[in-house]
Structures are given as C-alpha cells and as structure tokens.
Design a protein around this motif. Sequence first.
Motif, short mmCIF file in Angstrom:
data_model
loop_
_atom_site.label_atom_id
_atom_site.label_comp_id
_atom_site.label_asym_id
_atom_site.label_seq_id
_atom_site.Cartn_x
_atom_site.Cartn_y
_atom_site.Cartn_z
N PRO A 131 156.45 83.53 120.79
CA PRO A 131 156.57 82.10 121.15
C PRO A 131 158.00 81.62 121.37
O PRO A 131 158.25 80.42 121.40
CB PRO A 131 155.98 81.41 119.91
N TYR A 132 158.93 82.56 121.54
CA TYR A 132 160.36 82.21 121.62
C TYR A 132 160.85 82.18 123.07
O TYR A 132 160.19 82.68 123.98
CB TYR A 132 161.19 83.22 120.82
N LEU A 133 162.06 81.64 123.26
CA LEU A 133 162.81 81.72 124.53
C LEU A 133 162.04 81.21 125.74
O LEU A 133 162.01 81.84 126.80
CB LEU A 133 163.27 83.19 124.76
N THR A 134 161.43 80.05 125.58
CA THR A 134 160.63 79.46 126.66
C THR A 134 161.49 79.18 127.88
O THR A 134 162.56 78.57 127.77
CB THR A 134 160.00 78.15 126.17
N PRO A 135 161.04 79.61 129.07
CA PRO A 135 161.83 79.37 130.28
C PRO A 135 161.78 77.91 130.74
O PRO A 135 160.85 77.17 130.43
CB PRO A 135 161.17 80.28 131.33
N VAL A 136 162.79 77.52 131.49
CA VAL A 136 162.76 76.26 132.24
C VAL A 136 161.60 76.40 133.24
O VAL A 136 161.42 77.47 133.81
CB VAL A 136 164.12 76.09 132.99
N PRO A 137 160.74 75.41 133.45
CA PRO A 137 160.90 74.00 133.08
C PRO A 137 160.19 73.61 131.77
O PRO A 137 160.02 72.42 131.52
CB PRO A 137 160.23 73.29 134.26
N ASN A 138 159.80 74.58 130.96
CA ASN A 138 159.04 74.26 129.74
C ASN A 138 159.87 74.39 128.47
O ASN A 138 159.32 74.41 127.37
CB ASN A 138 157.81 75.16 129.65
N ARG A 139 161.19 74.49 128.61
CA ARG A 139 162.05 74.62 127.42
C ARG A 139 161.75 73.52 126.42
O ARG A 139 161.51 72.38 126.79
CB ARG A 139 163.53 74.55 127.81
N GLY A 140 161.76 73.92 125.13
CA GLY A 140 161.43 72.95 124.10
C GLY A 140 160.00 73.09 123.62
O GLY A 140 159.65 72.67 122.53
N LYS A 141 159.15 73.69 124.47
CA LYS A 141 157.76 73.94 124.09
C LYS A 141 157.64 75.36 123.52
O LYS A 141 158.53 76.19 123.71
CB LYS A 141 156.84 73.85 125.31
N ARG A 142 156.54 75.62 122.88
CA ARG A 142 156.21 76.98 122.44
C ARG A 142 156.03 77.86 123.70
O ARG A 142 155.36 77.47 124.64
CB ARG A 142 154.90 76.95 121.64
N ASN A 143 156.61 79.04 123.69
CA ASN A 143 156.45 79.93 124.83
C ASN A 143 155.09 80.60 124.77
O ASN A 143 154.53 80.81 123.69
CB ASN A 143 157.56 80.99 124.84
N GLU A 144 154.55 80.98 125.93
CA GLU A 144 153.29 81.73 125.99
C GLU A 144 153.30 82.61 127.23
O GLU A 144 154.14 82.44 128.12
CB GLU A 144 152.09 80.79 125.98
N SER A 145 152.37 83.54 127.30
CA SER A 145 152.41 84.56 128.34
C SER A 145 152.33 84.00 129.76
O SER A 145 152.91 84.57 130.69
CB SER A 145 151.31 85.60 128.11
#
Length: 259
Positions: free
Chosen positions: A208-222
């Motif tokens: 759930p780390y290192l979420t790309p732009v444009p979703n930075r700040g959210k939990r990352n997902e596949s």
Amino acid sequence: MRLIDSHSHLFLEEFAEDLPQVMERAREAGVTHIFMPNIDSTTIEPMLRVCSAYKGYCFPMIGLHPTSVDAGYEKELEIVAEELSSPDKYVAIGEIGMDLYWDKTFRKEQELALDKQFRWALEYDLPVVIHCREAFDCIYKVLEPYRNTPLRGIFHSFTGTREEAARIMEFSDFLIGINGVVTFKKSALPEVLKNIPLERIVLETDSPYLTPVPNRGKRNESAYVKDTLIKVSEVYGELPEKVAQVTSENALKVFGMLK
C-alpha cells in the motif's frame, strides 16, 4: 492491454476491509498477475491465504525482509528454509536485501541473511527480489561473487543513480523495478530511466506504499500500476500498449512464467 504488478503487499491489514474490490479494480485496469513478496514469519500465513483465494492471479514469494533482520534472524531464516522445501510453492525469494535507512545495528546480519538467501535462490532455481535502501554498495558487495552464476532477479523500487543502474545492468539477468516514485515531482528517476533499456525494467506498485500521482496521499493498490505505466511511457516516448507488453514479458520471464 496486459499489465503486471511485480511487487504488491495486498495481504497486509490495510486491505482487510475491501480486498475483493481492490482485486476487481486491478482486473479492470488490465492487471493479469500480482506478485506478492513476503516480509517475515508473521506475514506468511496471510500472504498464502490471499494467494490461495486468488490462485492463478496472485503469486507468493518467500524471504526475510531486511528490516526484520535482528539478533534472532537465524530462526527466521530456518522458517524460510522450511517453506522453500515445499516444491513449487513459491515463485521467488523475496523480499530480501539490505536497509540501512532506519538502523545500522544489524548490518552484518543483513549481509549474512542476504548471502544465504542468494545461495538458496541458486539451489532452488528461483529469482530474487531485492529491497535496497541506503545500502547499494553493501548489496553490490554481496552480489559481486555471484556474477558468473545463473542468479537472476529484480532490484525492486529502484530510486538509485545512473551509475547504480549501470552497475545493476552488468548482471544481465537482473531487472529494475519501477513504481509510483517515478511520478513524484522531485524524482530523478525519469532522467535515470533514459539510460536503462525498456527490456530491463518491470512495473510494480509496492502497495500500500508509494502511491503514484494523481492518487498520492491515498493507499496504493495494484490498479494504480497504470499511472506508473503512463509516466514510464512518456519517459520512453513509447505507446503505453508497447511499454505494457514489454514490461509484462520481462516480469513473466524473470519469474519463469513466460509461455
């Protein structure tokens, strides 16, 4: 368009409430394979449970993460060895490596654990997935004696320099894992990538780390691997479909699954 998330921790508690929806969004984004690295003995059971529930879609690795290496690391490695003795249970040894960012107390133990897991990778003919944080020279020192062996794998979440990328590429069977960091405003990765052939990279999320732009700040997902794909396509000046195809083939090849 087929996409592969070569590194995702969807078995962590961050996904306990909505894992089916997370998986559905990944499928809708075109993700066909999700590779899951282990952390330590506490994560084996939840990881295997998720991989069993999504068999043929999620694929488990086994290894001891460097931040879990402490004074009792040998007992942890015994559990890894036991898991490896089950044939065809795991697709890689990972996530392994060295991390000197938080703590250098167990630096020597991290080196020893890494070397032992490299040897197991050769014994079981499995790729390795390497975590490297503030430790490139140390990892390279452990890796160097394996230069003329069939050892293969991925330097996951690469954020290194052009020189470090060049040193990884000296090892012809190693790939470089690129995730959301490449989309960050101050990231130097786009410049570094210009010196790395597309045939040497794989895409990942490290959810759930290192979420790309444009979703930075959210939990990352596949599903967000698609955002990384778009940025990488811009860097290489290639169509997203081409980058998706090449990076997916790279991933399937290193994991021994390219048909």
